[in-house]
Design a protein around this motif. Structure first.
Motif, short mmCIF file in Angstrom:
data_model
loop_
_atom_site.label_atom_id
_atom_site.label_comp_id
_atom_site.label_asym_id
_atom_site.label_seq_id
_atom_site.Cartn_x
_atom_site.Cartn_y
_atom_site.Cartn_z
N GLN A 1 -108.32 -7.97 -26.97
CA GLN A 1 -107.06 -8.65 -26.69
C GLN A 1 -106.59 -8.36 -25.27
OE1 GLN A 1 -103.96 -7.56 -29.44
NE2 GLN A 1 -102.50 -8.98 -28.57
N GLY B 1 -105.63 -15.88 -18.84
CA GLY B 1 -106.68 -16.74 -19.38
C GLY B 1 -107.97 -16.56 -18.61
N GLN C 1 -109.62 -13.35 -19.55
CA GLN C 1 -110.31 -13.39 -20.84
C GLN C 1 -111.62 -14.17 -20.71
OE1 GLN C 1 -110.73 -11.57 -23.09
NE2 GLN C 1 -109.35 -11.97 -24.80
N THR D 1 -107.11 -14.28 -28.29
CA THR D 1 -106.10 -15.12 -27.63
C THR D 1 -104.70 -14.54 -27.81
OG1 THR D 1 -105.91 -16.46 -29.62
CG2 THR D 1 -107.47 -17.23 -27.95
N LEU E 1 -102.32 -14.57 -24.78
CA LEU E 1 -102.31 -15.77 -23.93
C LEU E 1 -101.30 -16.82 -24.42
CD1 LEU E 1 -106.20 -16.17 -23.72
CD2 LEU E 1 -104.72 -15.09 -22.04
N SER F 1 -103.60 -21.80 -22.72
CA SER F 1 -104.72 -20.92 -22.37
C SER F 1 -105.46 -20.54 -23.63
CB SER F 1 -104.23 -19.66 -21.68
OG SER F 1 -103.56 -19.99 -20.51
N ALA F 2 -104.72 -20.25 -24.70
CA ALA F 2 -105.34 -19.83 -25.95
C ALA F 2 -106.29 -20.92 -26.45
CB ALA F 2 -104.27 -19.53 -27.00
N ILE G 1 -109.36 -20.96 -24.23
CA ILE G 1 -110.22 -19.80 -24.48
C ILE G 1 -110.96 -19.97 -25.80
CG2 ILE G 1 -110.13 -17.30 -25.06
CD1 ILE G 1 -110.02 -17.92 -22.06
N ALA G 2 -110.24 -20.46 -26.81
CA ALA G 2 -110.86 -20.64 -28.12
C ALA G 2 -112.06 -21.57 -28.00
CB ALA G 2 -109.84 -21.20 -29.10
N THR H 1 -107.94 -12.38 -36.01
CA THR H 1 -106.86 -13.10 -35.33
C THR H 1 -105.68 -13.38 -36.26
OG1 THR H 1 -106.32 -15.08 -34.06
CG2 THR H 1 -107.93 -15.36 -35.81
N LEU I 1 -106.67 -20.87 -33.83
CA LEU I 1 -107.98 -20.31 -33.47
C LEU I 1 -108.86 -20.21 -34.72
CD1 LEU I 1 -109.88 -18.94 -31.41
CD2 LEU I 1 -108.75 -16.77 -31.92
#
Lengths: 832, 241
Positions: free
Chosen positions: B97, B150, B153, B174, B177, B181-182, B185-186, B204, B209
């Motif tokens: 994280q 982001g 990560q 995520t 974030l 961004s999450a 990233i996912a 999570t 996600l």
């Protein structure tokens, strides 16, 4: 105002709370150790120095045996005696000469003192009739034909009261044991055995006038001192004038000793500075974070700074009682040790001085800690949002710390050249280590790029962390340098000196022979097959003025050179640069030069005294004043004998200077030829000779003392070096722990981390070692030559063996202390 | 990883985990069964304190269970071999994280790190390629503190995948974030793992996600419940314990 006081109180409470919370943190513990060592050392040193200074002052009052003394190499003329008598209430003449006293096949170098009938002038002359008998006061000195011996001489010759002894074929009856002379201030601290006779006998012994030291004890009112001093400076400029209102003759010597120890303490300060710098790296982030939190809660920027300062004050104040107690114990031990040199020296605590020392040392600590407080000024709430930590501590601040240390070093030491050399060697070591760090890590990374294994990775990581790694390497390297240098000094000083003496000086040194004595020695040597290695002529001279200013006006800083110039020195003459000298500045005179009033001065003397080519020096030689201009400077060049002179002049000067000539010579006398020396001493009791046995005995005693002092000092250095290493590990511990956890998250185990750690310490230690060994070599090369006039002959096998031990210790300590950072886990990363 | 080789997998059989606190035994979970297959994605959800991170540690072989057995079935050209989870180490990667990049290294050097440790001579080139894959070709020489959350990560994902592990464990990847961004990233995380044929096991709290994963589990004090399977069926209840 009320609000300010209230907030200060609140801040103090907060500081106290934090101080208690952080008390057991490793960085606080290391800081306490560093500060404690320095405090104890400085307190014990200053207290012991003050005790000795006080002792010397009291000693001056009690052991002058007069209100004032005038002493010089020539007797006073009748006119001078008359003038002096008019100015003082009473006057007693004494004479002193160093002779070789022989009795029943034994011999001993002794100090023979002759006193007038009205001796003593002030104080008690104590004698006894047996070694364990009661001392009784004698109202006069020995009568004509009598001789008194001191206890050691009495014991070593196995004498009995009533025995007859001979000096220069003249018989004396030993009548009393000399227990105490009231005017022994000038000789109170030498180790020569002593005897006393009547002054009329001295005349009959017919020793050369110039070999005798004449001393006049005077009683007078203190108001007469300035007038008498003026008269002495006018009439007897080369004479030494001591009075009860003035300084002890040993005060300057002691001050110089203190300054040498001061230089040593500067080394400790350097170590402490490195340790505190490493420790403060960690403190800085912590305090900045706290300050930012305070500010985010509405407090002013000052709150963080005040809390930090108060907290620091707590840590120092609570250390003081412990430091005072430990310093008192060490002070007692030092005093106990010094009583051998300063009889009846008493332990005493100087309260004002201890406060001054505490203030001084605290100020230095505060100065070292200043970057932390300075960083708080730059702290902001934004710090909380931006997690980046300030790893690159300000280079300017580091430089400022170094500059302050250099200034302290230069101000503290009397011997600017020695200090400059040590500081210079240290600076070169620092630069070298920085350069080596960059070079090794850069090249290491590039060259191992295409290799597999852990080594390329370690080089890669170290290169990426060049700044923080260099600081750590620097800390370890400087510690190793200082430790190695100290140990080497202890080891080599003895070895080099004794080797050198044996190589070049033969085993017998004649330090003062008249022309008649030298001719006899030459003939004696030829007859007995004794080898004269070298001999050089000189005359005595007393430096009185530099560029028309008296020595006191020229400089008030004590130094080795200054101390020597307060007595007569030897001037050598020649027409060619001696083979064991090297010309450094100016031109050596030509044989046919008409200018005889020029001299060459030894380079270190030139530096010490702040002299330059073209300066004019005035000497009193055999009662006459002569001026010389410095036209050259020279230094000792090893390999052609060790007899060298500070001051040299053209041979042509001899036609203008009327003075007695003497020679120094070195001889090689075999074991079988030793008994032949008795003949020499019987013939010339005043011939100053010292045998290898005596030399080594004196030297061994000196070395034993140096060894004790340096061993103690090395322990302090080792302690501080360990603190530096621990502090440097502690400073990056969190980063290391994180790095290890991350490495483990790539699928590696703890063993890999341990291996990486060992390789990293090995590279750190190797770079530090290279810097340390070159720094040590350089320091040895500079300091040995200049300070001891000895060729530096480093014992490389010893040097490397010692270094290896240091390295193994550093790596072991490093790996051991890093174990906490190895104790990392991926779960910690998850928990963050 | 060649596609004709049967995927490796991790099997947890009757796994229980408990610890003692102040003389009281606290049970995190009991008799839990789970299989993680290479090339597939898994999301583990559940309330705080249910033991999600502990389960992740057990699966990765970094911690030992109180009871039960974990096995690693490794398939390669020579065939299948069964190992204990201790042997999983060389084949796993982590994503955290808090990103946990090394602050003094550039993005490129952070990604090259695991390859350098393995003595890979092509470390820098492979790292560049991986950073390009996660869309950071222009930020390679930036230090972590010069990158957004982001972006950091993404570097961490590139670093976890660059040495081609068979299993990636991600702890709230995520969680730190913002929404946009999450989501980015996912997507990156899942597609990169798919491309690398690595299993992705995520812990999570984010439903968004979790929904992107092929398998979704819920870990609570009642046990491990599968909420979604590889076919995308939302399952009502499948008690795995």
């Amino acid at each position: 105002m009320l609000i300010t006081n209230k907030s200060l109180l609140e801040n103090t409470k907060l500081a106290w709370q934090f101080y208690r919370q952080e008390f057991h943190l490793p960085q606080q513990r290391l800081l306490r150790w560093t500060q404690a060592i320095l405090l104890i050392f400085m307190l014990a040193l200053s207290q012991s120095s003050a005790s000795v200074q006080q002792y010397l002052t009291q000693n001056l009052q009690g052991l002058l045996g007069a209100d004032a003394q005038i002493s010089q190499r020539q007797p006073l003329t009748n006119q001078q005696v008359n003038d002096l008598s008019m100015q003082v209430d009473q006057m007693v003449a004494t004479q002193q000469i160093k002779i070789n006293f022989s009795h029943q096949n034994s011999w001993q170098y002794i100090s023979l003192k002759a006193v007038a009938d009205n001796y003593p002038l002030q104080g008690e002359l104590l004698t006894a009739t047996s070694l364990d008998g009661n001392s009784e006061q004698s109202l006069t000195g020995p009568k004509q034909g009598e001789i008194w011996f001191d206890s050691r001489l009495f014991a070593s010759f196995n004498l009995k009261i009533g025995d007859t002894v001979e000096i220069a074929k003249q018989a004396f009856v030993f009548t009393k044991l000399l227990k105490h002379e009231p005017d022994r201030l000038m000789e109170g601290h030498n180790v020569e055995m002593r005897a006393m006779i009547n002054i009329r006998d001295m005349a009959a012994l017919n020793f050369g006038e110039d070999l005798i030291h004449y001393r006049y004890l005077l009683t007078l009112d203190s108001t007469q001192i300035p007038t008498l001093q003026d008269w002495q400076q006018q009439q007897l400029p080369a004479a030494q004038f001591i009075h009860k209102q003035g300084n002890h003759p040993l005060a300057l010597f002691w001050q110089r000793t203190e300054n040498v120890i001061g230089l040593a303490s500067i080394i400790l300060f350097f170590m402490a500075a490195i340790a505190i710098e490493q420790i403060s790296l960690k403190h800085q982030n912590k305090e900045q974070y706290f300050s930012a939190v305070c500010m985010s809660l509405g407090a002013s920027k000052n709150t963080g700074i005040i809390v930090s300062i108060v907290k620091w004050c707590f840590s120092l104040l609570l250390l003081v009682p412990f430091a005072l107690l430990a310093a008192a114990v060490f002070h007692w031990l030092i005093i106990h040790y010094l009583t051998a040199s300063f009889p009846n020296l008493q332990w005493q605590w100087h309260y004002g001085l201890s406060l001054k020392t505490l203030a001084f040392v605290s100020l230095i600590f505060a100065l070292f800690y200043l970057p932390v407080w300075y960083s708080l000024l730059k702290s902001s709430v934004a710090k909380l949002f931006n997690q980046s930590k300030s790893t690159n501590s300000n280079l300017g601040q580091k430089l400022a710390t170094v500059v302050v240390l250099v200034i302290v070093a230069l101000a503290y030491s009397d011997n600017a050249l020695l200090t400059a050399m040590l500081v210079g060697a240290m600076m070169v070591t620092i630069l070298l280590i920085l350069l080596l760090s960059w070079l090794v890590l850069t090249l290491g990374e590039k060259l191992t790029k295409n290799l597999s294994g852990l080594l390329p990775f370690v080089f890669f990581m170290m290169k990426q962390r060049l700044v923080s790694k260099s600081t750590q390497i620097l800390g370890v390297g400087l510690s190793a340098f200082l430790l190695l240098f100290t140990l080497m000094l202890m080891h080599d000083l003895g070895k080099t000196m004794s080797n050198y003496q044996r190589d070049h000086d033969g085993n017998l040194m004649v330090s003062k022979a008249t022309n008649e004595q030298l001719s006899y020695i030459k003939k004696w040597a030829q007859d007995n097959g004794v080898n004269i290695r070298q001999h050089k002529s000189y005359l005595h001279a007393k430096l009185v003025e530099i560029n028309d200013k008296s020595l006191a006006e020229h400089t008030d800083k004590p130094s080795d050179s200054m101390a020597t110039f307060s007595r007569e020195i030897r001037i050598h003459w020649n027409n060619q640069l001696p083979t064991n000298n090297r010309l450094l500045q100016g031109d050596w005179w030509q044989a046919d030069s008409e200018n005889w009033q020029q001299i060459s001065v030894e380079q270190e003397v030139l530096t010490d005294m702040g002299l330059d080519l073209g300066d004019e020096l005035s000497f009193i030689i055999a009662g006459q004043s002569y001026n010389f201009t410095i036209s050259a400077s020279h230094e000792f060049k090893p390999g052609n004998g060790s007899i060298t002179f500070w001051i040299q002049m053209p041979t042509a000067a001899l036609t203008h200077i009327k003075a007695n000539h003497y020679s120094m010579a070195s001889l090689e006398v075999s074991e079988q030829q030793q008994p032949l020396l008795a003949e020499l001493w019987q013939k010339f009791p005043t011939l100053r000779m010292v045998s290898l046995q005596q030399m080594t005995e004196l030297f061994d005693n000196l070395l034993a003392m140096i060894t004790k002092v340096i061993s103690g000092f090395s322990m302090l250095i080792i302690l501080l070096a360990s603190i530096v290493i621990l502090a440097s590990i502690n400073a990056v511990e969190a980063n290391e722990q994180k790095k290890n956890s991350i490495i483990m998250s790539f699928g590696f185990n703890r063993t890999t981390c341990l291996k990486l750690n060992i390789i990293e310490w090995l590279i750190t230690a190797m770079i530090a070692a290279c810097g340390a060994i070159v720094g040590t070599y350089l320091a040895g090369l500079l300091i040995y030559q200049s300070q001891f006039s000895l060729t530096y002959q480093p014992d490389f096998s010893w040097l490397f063996a010692t270094l290896l031990i240091i390295l193994i210790s550093v790596i072991s300590l490093g790996v051991f202390a890093s174990r906490k950072s190895l104790n990392s886990s991926i779960r910690q990363l998850m928990a963050e | 990883m060649s596609s004709h080789i049967t995927p490796s997998y991790i099997q947890l059989s009757n796994i229980s985990q408990s610890f003692t606190l102040n003389n009281a035994k606290i049970i995190l979970f009991e008799q839990l069964n789970l299989t993680i297959r290479q090339g597939q994605s898994y999301a583990i959800m559940g309330p705080s304190g249910a033991g999600k991170s502990s389960l992740l540690m057990l699966m990765s072989g970094l911690e030992q269970p109180s009871s039960g057995q974990g096995s690693y079935f490794k398939n390669d050209v020579q065939g299948q071999e069964e190992f204990s989870l201790d042997f999983l180490r060389a084949d796993i990667g982590f994503i955290f994280q808090q990103f946990h990049l090394l602050p003094e290294l550039t993005a490129l050097n952070n990604v090259a790190l695991p390859l350098k440790l393995r003595g890979d001579k092509e470390a820098i080139n492979k790292a560049k390629l991986m950073l390009t894959k996660v869309g950071l070709q222009d930020r390679m020489n930036h230090n972590p503190n010069e990158l957004s959350g982001g972006e950091q990560q993404r570097v961490a994902i590139a670093r976890a995948l660059v040495f081609e592990p068979r299993f990636i464990f991600a702890d709230e990847p995520t969680g730190n974030l913002d929404e946009n961004s999450a989501a980015d990233i996912a997507n990156i995380l899942l597609s990169c793992c798919k491309d690398s044929n690595a299993a992705l096991i995520m812990v999570t709290h984010s439903q968004v996600l979790a929904n992107k994963a092929e398998h979704v589990y819920n870990l609570s004090h009642d046990g491990l419940t599968q909420l979604k399977n590889a076919q995308g069926d939302a399952l009502k209840v499948e008690v795995a314990c």
